[in-house]
Design a protein around this motif. Structure first.
Motif, short mmCIF file in Angstrom:
data_model
loop_
_atom_site.label_atom_id
_atom_site.label_comp_id
_atom_site.label_asym_id
_atom_site.label_seq_id
_atom_site.Cartn_x
_atom_site.Cartn_y
_atom_site.Cartn_z
N VAL A 147 0.84 -1.19 0.00
CA VAL A 147 0.00 0.00 0.00
C VAL A 147 0.88 1.24 0.00
N GLY A 148 0.32 2.35 -0.46
CA GLY A 148 1.02 3.62 -0.37
C GLY A 148 2.08 3.89 -1.41
N ALA A 149 2.22 3.01 -2.39
CA ALA A 149 3.22 3.24 -3.44
C ALA A 149 2.70 4.28 -4.44
N ASP A 150 3.60 4.82 -5.25
CA ASP A 150 3.16 5.81 -6.23
C ASP A 150 2.54 5.12 -7.45
N SER A 151 1.90 5.90 -8.28
CA SER A 151 1.16 5.37 -9.43
C SER A 151 2.02 4.51 -10.35
N ALA A 152 3.27 4.90 -10.56
CA ALA A 152 4.15 4.14 -11.46
C ALA A 152 4.32 2.70 -10.99
N PHE A 153 4.37 2.49 -9.71
CA PHE A 153 4.49 1.13 -9.19
C PHE A 153 3.27 0.31 -9.59
N ASP A 166 -5.03 -15.41 -8.78
CA ASP A 166 -3.87 -16.28 -8.57
C ASP A 166 -2.58 -15.64 -9.08
N ALA A 167 -2.63 -14.36 -9.42
CA ALA A 167 -1.46 -13.59 -9.86
C ALA A 167 -1.61 -12.18 -9.28
N PRO A 168 -0.51 -11.43 -9.16
CA PRO A 168 -0.62 -10.06 -8.61
C PRO A 168 -1.56 -9.19 -9.42
N TYR A 169 -2.31 -8.34 -8.74
CA TYR A 169 -3.23 -7.39 -9.37
C TYR A 169 -3.44 -6.22 -8.43
N VAL A 170 -3.97 -5.14 -8.98
CA VAL A 170 -4.26 -3.95 -8.18
C VAL A 170 -5.72 -3.99 -7.76
N MET A 171 -5.94 -3.90 -6.48
CA MET A 171 -7.29 -3.82 -5.93
C MET A 171 -7.61 -2.35 -5.68
N TRP A 172 -8.86 -1.99 -5.88
CA TRP A 172 -9.37 -0.64 -5.68
C TRP A 172 -8.65 0.38 -6.56
N ALA A 173 -8.27 -0.05 -7.77
CA ALA A 173 -7.64 0.85 -8.75
C ALA A 173 -8.54 2.05 -8.97
N GLY A 174 -7.93 3.19 -9.22
CA GLY A 174 -8.70 4.40 -9.46
C GLY A 174 -9.19 5.08 -8.20
#
Length: 185
Positions: A147-153, A166-174
């Motif tokens: 959590v708390g990383a910048d947008s580029a991450f 089953d793979a990394p993803y962004v939750m609550w994007a936007g």
């Protein structure tokens, strides 16, 4: 409200823990049981030295054990459908506090959260959804969160409304509460 940890469904988990304790005051878990549950959230080396806190029926947090490593772990919320103990570092706790209070998360403070037993089902798109109707409800297994990383991450990872969990993803994007969900199994 002094909060102790983590993510994804933390608000729901914390609030439902308080409700469960209030509704089932005849069978409260012992401190030893709460500590054991909280310690299952993180790797043994982290949990062993973490502060352990439990939600009280009035919504306050009670310290069960003081830690030394900057992590705080919270036991499973008995009112949620699955095991969901959580453990977060200090930066992640600031993010959680912002999320719970609908405030802007701290800038430039990347945090780490563990949910090694998985998490309660939650909306992947709405940080405050409490029901699965129309908000991309997903089920997660054991994972860590950044959590708390910048947008580029976060730009490096998928942001679908209904991601493969089953793979990394962004939750609550936007939203200001976007975070990386990284499964570990």
């Amino acid at each position: 409200m002094p909060v102790s940890i983590a993510p994804l469904v933390l608000a729901t988990a914390l609030l439902s823990t308080a409700a469960a304790h209030a509704a089932d005051s005849k069978k409260p878990a012992s401190d030893a049981q709460l500590i054991a549950s909280a310690m299952r959230a993180a790797p043994a080396g982290v949990a062993r030295h973490a502060t352990i806190m439990a939600m009280q029926p009035d919504g306050s947090m009670r310290t069960l054990r003081q830690g030394t490593n900057g992590f705080t772990c919270i036991p499973d919320a008995p009112a949620t459908p699955g095991p969901d103990p959580m453990c977060a570092d200090k930066a992640a706790m600031g993010w959680v506090q912002a999320w719970l209070s609908h405030a802007t998360p701290p800038v430039g403070k990347v945090g780490l959260m563990y949910m090694l037993e998985g998490g309660t089902d939650a909306s992947n798109t709405d940080p405050y959804a409490t029901k699965p109707e129309g908000n991309h409800w997903i089920k997660t297994g054991p994972h860590v969160m950044v959590v708390g990383a910048d947008s580029a991450f976060y730009d490096q990872y998928p942001k679908q409304d209904n991601p493969a969990t089953d793979a990394p993803y962004v939750m609550w994007a936007g939203t200001p509460y976007r975070h990386l969900m990284a499964p570990i199994r």
